[in-house]
Design an enzyme around this catalytic site. Structure first.
Site: not given
Length: 363
Positions: A71, A218, A226
């Site tokens: 704002e 994994t 990653l």
């Protein structure tokens, strides 16, 4: 004219603006809010526009943690090109209820009152218990017209990570790609399912979170980096769940110089200075997320494997899922996770379909 009658008249004047225009201006405020990205840290994403005679004359958003709120930025932007009187006669649109308490910055409510703005349109209330409608009541007590609930669902989705962070845990995004016959991979074999465009999108997603988490299988099978090397932006902190120390020290997550957090019980594990070892009391999602929040991880992308993904689904500790539906067939392998939620958005990237799903069961 008493206060109640005055506010009724102001409300009626605010509502004279068509719903279509209200939506148009709030949509722009939502677009602006998203520009804050993860730079706002534990603060919510907020956007704001100043509208005079159906034209936007000022824009702003919360740009960075500790900086001015939306704002204040929107009002200042309008004042650069327009008179104080014109700004005072305009309407302020903001995606989230203005703050009325001191934090890193003074209350936005005071700034609105200082500039004598007479109409405020709000997307949704602030979920912070210190706020939650208090500012709206204060605005009305100063004879300011208030309209709320414009694009409320979209504005609530915008602050979903903020609401989760209030619970002292990271916002959890589950991500996987699956074959046309509902498999996400093969046992002990690396499989590529998504196309190159989806891969770039996934790297973009990595730049938007603080951490990216994978389990032992994994890490062992895929030996992933990653990182966000396919898209410009900051690499997330890598997070590895490897309780018994099965991941070879020569694998990227342990051997390279990228920042990595390793959850393990392995003794005498010696790694570089960029690696942090955590030995949790349990390997449940609650404990893992609590530790990550302590490390400043406010949003985490969980990329697998299946056991880790299904664990977070089982405990119902996830906030969003991003599923890449591909046209490839595997015929057998590891079944894809299943979950229930609200489809937020879906689109195609050539042969792949991307679906974003929100968890509404714990809201």
């Amino acid at each position: 004219m008493d206060l109640e009658e005055h506010n009724k008249n102001l409300d009626a004047r605010c509502k004279m603006v068509s719903v279509k225009d209200h939506h148009r201006f709030m949509d722009r405020a939502i677009e602006l809010a998203k520009l804050g990205g993860k730079r706002v840290r534990t603060n919510p994403l907020v956007g704001s526009v100043i509208v005079h005679e159906n034209q936007i004359i000022g824009e702003g958003y919360h740009e960075i943690f500790g900086g001015n709120h939306a704002e204040r930025n929107a009002i200042n932007n309008a004042l650069e090109f327009h008179s104080i009187e014109k700004v005072a006669s305009a309407t302020l649109y903001v995606t989230l209820e203005p703050c009325c308490i001191y934090g890193k910055t003074p209350p936005c409510l005071d700034y609105i009152l200082k500039h004598d703005i007479q109409k405020v349109v709000v997307g949704t209330r602030d979920p912070n218990p210190k706020m939650n409608g208090k500012s709206l009541d204060l605005l009305k007590s100063h004879k300011i017209g208030v309209v709320e609930g414009i694009r409320q669902k979209e504005c609530e989705d915008l602050i979903a990570p903020f609401k989760v962070n209030l619970q002292k845990r990271p916002y959890v995004i589950l991500k996987w790609a699956q074959s046309k016959d509902f498999y996400i991979g093969k046992e002990d074999e690396q499989v590529w399912l998504s196309n190159k465009y989806s891969n770039i999108l996934n790297h973009k997603w990595r730049t938007e979170v603080d951490g990216i988490l994978v389990g032992t299988n994994t890490a062992v099978i895929d030996n992933p980096k990653l990182t966000a090397r396919e898209f410009e932006g900051e690499n997330p902190t890598r997070i590895l769940l490897d309780r018994t120390g099965r991941v070879p020290k020569t694998h990227h997550l342990l051997a390279d110089e990228e920042k990595t957090i390793i959850f393990t019980q392995q003794e005498k594990l010696k790694l570089g200075l960029c690696k942090k070892i955590i030995k949790p009391s349990e390997y449940t999602p609650e404990v893992i997320l609590s530790k990550l929040f302590e490390e400043g991880i406010l949003a985490v992308l969980i990329e697998g494997g299946a056991k880790v993904l299904k664990s977070f689904i089982k405990y119902n500790i996830w906030d969003e899922a991003r599923v890449i539906y591909t046209q490839k067939m595997l015929n057998s392998g590891i079944k894809s996770p299943t979950l229930m939620g609200r489809i937020y958005k879906k689109w195609h990237l050539e042969s792949d379909q991307i679906v974003r799903i929100l968890n509404v069961s714990h809201k």
